[in-house]
Design a protein around this motif. Sequence first.
Motif, short mmCIF file in Angstrom:
data_model
loop_
_atom_site.label_atom_id
_atom_site.label_comp_id
_atom_site.label_asym_id
_atom_site.label_seq_id
_atom_site.Cartn_x
_atom_site.Cartn_y
_atom_site.Cartn_z
N LYS A 277 0.74 -1.23 -0.06
CA LYS A 277 -0.12 0.08 -0.10
C LYS A 277 0.63 1.30 0.05
O LYS A 277 1.77 1.35 0.76
N TYR A 349 -8.85 -8.00 -2.86
CA TYR A 349 -8.83 -6.55 -3.62
C TYR A 349 -8.80 -6.65 -5.09
O TYR A 349 -8.46 -7.71 -5.57
N TYR A 392 -10.77 -1.47 -5.26
CA TYR A 392 -11.85 -1.79 -4.31
C TYR A 392 -11.34 -2.87 -3.38
O TYR A 392 -10.43 -3.58 -3.52
N LYS A 393 -11.99 -2.86 -2.01
CA LYS A 393 -11.64 -3.93 -1.16
C LYS A 393 -12.99 -4.65 -1.04
O LYS A 393 -13.90 -4.19 -0.47
N SER A 396 -16.17 -2.38 -1.84
CA SER A 396 -16.13 -1.25 -1.07
C SER A 396 -15.09 -0.56 -1.84
O SER A 396 -14.03 -0.99 -1.71
N GLU A 398 -11.88 2.23 -2.31
CA GLU A 398 -10.98 2.93 -1.66
C GLU A 398 -10.29 4.02 -2.35
O GLU A 398 -10.13 4.07 -3.55
N ASN A 399 -9.65 4.79 -1.73
CA ASN A 399 -8.97 6.06 -2.58
C ASN A 399 -7.80 5.28 -2.94
O ASN A 399 -6.67 5.04 -2.56
N SER A 402 -4.28 6.53 -1.95
CA SER A 402 -3.53 5.80 -0.77
C SER A 402 -2.92 4.53 -1.14
O SER A 402 -1.85 4.21 -0.29
N TRP A 403 -2.85 4.01 -2.47
CA TRP A 403 -2.50 2.85 -2.71
C TRP A 403 -1.35 2.96 -3.84
O TRP A 403 -0.05 2.17 -3.76
#
Length: 407
Positions: A277, A349, A392-393, A396, A398-399, A402-403
């Motif tokens: 991440k 993911y 996606y996780k 949902s 995710e931004n 951030s990854w």
Amino acid sequence: MFKKNLYIFLGLCLFSIMFSFAQSSKQKELENRRLELTREINKINELLDSNKSKQKSQITVIEDLNYKVSVRENLIKVTNQQANLLTREINNNQKEISANREELKVLKDNYASMIRKSYKNKNKSSRVMFLLSSSNFKQAYKRIQYLNQYADYQKKQGENIRTKTEALQKSNQELLKKKEAKNKLIAENKIAQKALEKERKEHESIMNVIKKDLNKYASQIKEKQREAKKIDRAIDKIIRDAIAKSNKSKSKAAASSKGFALTAEAKALAKDFLSNKGKLPWPVEKGIVKVRYGRQPSPIDRTVTINSNGVRISTEKNAKVRAVFAGEVMSVIKQKRSNPTVLIKHGNYITVYKNLGKLSVKQGDKVSTKQEIGEVFTNPATGETVLRFSVYKDNSTENPSSWIFKM
């Protein structure tokens, strides 16, 4: 008393060193950020210049200008912070130079006085008489020690003056360098301010044209949002179905789970993905993020809210799309009026790549990190090449910032 003063002196020295290190570290951090923003502006200009021949829509032009203005404002802000920090460093340097000069003056005065006294008593007869006038051998021995110590003291004073002089010269050189760096930053900021002013005027001019027919542009935005939501619904259904399928053979409680039931291999892959991440490569080699993740007002009509479940990356024509991590192609979505979308699964993911032109993979293919999976579609009318990327996780979003490394 001496010990107390010594501790105070050492404490002040330590504080000075730590303060200097903190200033240097902050300056380095700001300089890296300034260089990043400068590179980003160069990327924007490069991408815009490559599509100059195309007649872009007003919405696209406004998006480009919004992004440029935002980056330019950040650049000016960071440059101002750098200049202010340099001003503080210059002031501290000047204080240090003044203190060094005062100390050097005292040292030189003391040394000059000592030399004069030494000169007056330098002849051999004076030294001999000084020793012969001793009342006993013990006193004569002490006087010899005193003369030797006095000679050593003279030598040390000379060395001390030389060291202080060198330190003063070094401080002056550093001060000049810092003043040059500050002047350079101020000059760069003036250029950036002029460019920002020009972009703001251009933005204002285009917005005045748009406001005359705001309904037309607002409807275009809403139409794009409807198309995007249609693809998002298709993605959500594929993920939900995949989660249900993975839990089918499990218990009733597990079957209603919102997350994937993972095999040992899939768990290891998900763990590996998570450990990377913030370090994952970009899905395209070159690009800038024009629209970020989350809810945000439309650049055209501030009353319209854009809910972005990913990022929009503007890139160059014929840009290759790369898998950001090893995994398996979960699905390839092809819909009318939309360009293909690829979903890659990494344990629980999923990374999503939208608006592809050419495809290099199919469902079920195993892919490795940075493997080419297709090519970004280029709009023939506007020359725009934009990749929509999501993370996606389970089901949902995710931004992605951030990854992905430095997104």
